[in-house]
Design a protein around this motif. Sequence first.
Motif, mmCIF file in Angstrom:
data_model
loop_
_atom_site.group_PDB
_atom_site.id
_atom_site.type_symbol
_atom_site.label_atom_id
_atom_site.label_comp_id
_atom_site.label_asym_id
_atom_site.label_seq_id
_atom_site.Cartn_x
_atom_site.Cartn_y
_atom_site.Cartn_z
ATOM 1 N N SER A 1 73.677 -2.661 26.932
ATOM 2 C CA SER A 1 73.323 -3.038 25.973
ATOM 3 C C SER A 1 72.580 -2.322 24.904
ATOM 4 O O SER A 1 72.360 -1.346 24.516
ATOM 5 N N LEU A 2 73.180 -3.154 23.503
ATOM 6 C CA LEU A 2 72.249 -2.247 22.210
ATOM 7 C C LEU A 2 71.249 -3.110 22.147
ATOM 8 O O LEU A 2 69.960 -3.550 22.635
ATOM 9 N N PRO A 3 70.384 -2.172 21.536
ATOM 10 C CA PRO A 3 69.372 -2.360 21.121
ATOM 11 C C PRO A 3 68.753 -3.786 20.313
ATOM 12 O O PRO A 3 69.295 -3.733 18.963
ATOM 13 N N GLY A 4 67.394 -4.418 20.487
ATOM 14 C CA GLY A 4 67.294 -5.479 19.607
ATOM 15 C C GLY A 4 67.333 -4.626 18.425
ATOM 16 O O GLY A 4 67.056 -3.538 17.829
ATOM 17 N N GLY A 5 68.128 -5.742 17.494
ATOM 18 C CA GLY A 5 68.343 -5.202 15.800
ATOM 19 C C GLY A 5 69.422 -5.112 16.019
ATOM 20 O O GLY A 5 69.193 -4.661 14.220
ATOM 21 N N VAL B 1 80.211 -13.700 21.602
ATOM 22 C CA VAL B 1 79.576 -14.616 22.324
ATOM 23 C C VAL B 1 79.337 -14.780 24.361
ATOM 24 O O VAL B 1 78.724 -14.434 25.004
ATOM 25 N N ASP B 2 80.549 -12.845 24.428
ATOM 26 C CA ASP B 2 80.331 -12.483 25.906
ATOM 27 C C ASP B 2 80.334 -11.456 26.137
ATOM 28 O O ASP B 2 80.119 -10.697 27.384
#
Length: 131
Positions: A105-109, A85-86
């Motif tokens: 951040s990671l790519p979506g999905g 969550v963080d």
Amino acid sequence: MLVELVKVSKFPWSSWLAQVQMPFGGAVVRWCGDQAAKPGKYHVEWTVDEDIVWGRNAKPAVGVGPGVRPGGHCVVLRGRLDLTVDGAAVLDLDGSQILLDLADSLPGGIAGTWVELFIEREKIALYPYEL
């Protein structure tokens, strides 16, 4: 996680390294336990001391299921990647949770999928503990 310690050794240019085996593979990684540890079964906690960068040291997995194998100058960990969550990431390696630091951040999905991490063996550490 329960691992089979094959041997602990040290070379002049390295930290203490352990050769370990699990039902889904094995590798040589940094050992943060007793340097005189005898071969046998040990419960260990895994840590990864390298930021995860998607496309550089983290990629979609080839295959599914947990895995640990040598990969040239690094160790390849295959597990299911989840996000906290963080905003941190956790790799589920056969029920053991390895907390990861993300550079971006990671790519979506990607969350919830099988991934492979390519980490230098001295940046993966095993900390044995007793139950």
